[in-house]
Motif scaffolding. Structure first.
Motif, PDB file in Angstrom:
ATOM      1  N   PRO A  73      24.187  41.155  35.694  1.00  0.00           N
ATOM      2  CA  PRO A  73      25.501  41.093  36.329  1.00  0.00           C
ATOM      3  C   PRO A  73      25.719  39.680  36.869  1.00  0.00           C
ATOM      4  N   GLY A  74      26.917  39.172  36.722  1.00  0.00           N
ATOM      5  CA  GLY A  74      27.202  37.826  37.209  1.00  0.00           C
ATOM      6  C   GLY A  74      28.377  37.223  36.483  1.00  0.00           C
ATOM      7  N   GLY A  75      28.682  35.987  36.830  1.00  0.00           N
ATOM      8  CA  GLY A  75      29.803  35.314  36.199  1.00  0.00           C
ATOM      9  C   GLY A  75      30.054  33.963  36.829  1.00  0.00           C
ATOM     10  N   LYS A  76      31.166  33.356  36.444  1.00  0.00           N
ATOM     11  CA  LYS A  76      31.465  31.995  36.891  1.00  0.00           C
ATOM     12  C   LYS A  76      31.814  31.960  38.376  1.00  0.00           C
ATOM     13  N   VAL A  77      31.579  30.804  38.971  1.00  0.00           N
ATOM     14  CA  VAL A  77      31.908  30.590  40.374  1.00  0.00           C
ATOM     15  C   VAL A  77      33.418  30.426  40.488  1.00  0.00           C
ATOM     16  N   GLU A  78      34.040  31.297  41.257  1.00  0.00           N
ATOM     17  CA  GLU A  78      35.482  31.242  41.480  1.00  0.00           C
ATOM     18  C   GLU A  78      35.781  30.387  42.710  1.00  0.00           C
TER      19      GLU A  78
END
Length: 197
Positions: A73-78
């Motif tokens: 789980p994870g993703g780009k820094v917003e």
């Protein structure tokens, strides 16, 4: 903290080195001045009587990028995130329903550069309370765990496939029906390398 986490804490205390999707492909020419987008992924470990287990997801098959692949789980820094750790926690809450207060952050590994232009920080965390995953069907098809011992015992191998006109080599660490490969496998390999395995 439970003794089962001692090897992870010891690994985090050792120096590491950045990794990338290009480690096994030294002939790759990367563009000068490329700008990498920061991202964070959460490696959530749960202690069980049989040892540590690691949470992974299977991405939804309808996604445009990496459909059906095994991932953290994870993703780009917003813009609203304080950094990769905050992004990893936020994305884990959105993707698998993991409340931020149920995990303890243990530390981070060196960033990993992906072929898609991200600089991903792996964030290691300990699950502190019972957790029932609630995958977001718009992003996640399934949530499952694997025994961390499967990775520590050296189940990695190198495979290759045609990609952008050439052969690309990458790590894999299959477990049952789950084909763990690419960036996910490489980040796990970086962790076991720091454990001296």
């Amino acid at each position: 903290m439970a003794d089962g986490f001692a090897p992870l804490l010891a690994a985090l205390a050792r120096p590491g080195r950045p990794s990338s999707d290009f480690d096994l492909n030294p002939g790759t020419v990367l563009p000068e001045g490329r700008v990498l987008r920061p991202a964070g992924v959460l490696l959530v470990f749960e202690e069980t009587p049989a040892g540590l287990r690691l949470y992974l997801t299977k991405r939804a098959s309808h996604l445009r990028h990496h459909p059906g692949q095994i991932a953290f789980p994870g993703g780009k820094v917003e813009p609203g995130d304080a950094g990769p750790v905050a992004a990893a926690l936020r994305e884990a809450e959105e993707e698998i329903g993991l409340p931020r207060g149920t995990v303890e952050i243990l530390g981070t590994l060196d960033p990993h550069e992906t072929v898609t232009g991200f600089l991903v920080t792996p964030v290691l965390a300990r699950l502190r309370a019972p957790f029932t995953p609630r995958p977001d069907p718009s992003e996640v098809e399934a949530v499952f765990t694997i025994p961390f011992s499967h990775l520590v015992s050296g189940r990695f191998r190198v495979e290759s496939r045609h990609w952008r006109g050439g052969m690309r080599r990458y790590y894999v660490a299959p477990f049952g029906p789950h084909y763990i490969w690419g960036a996910t496998a490489r980040m796990l390999r970086a962790l076991t390398d720091r454990m001296g395995r």
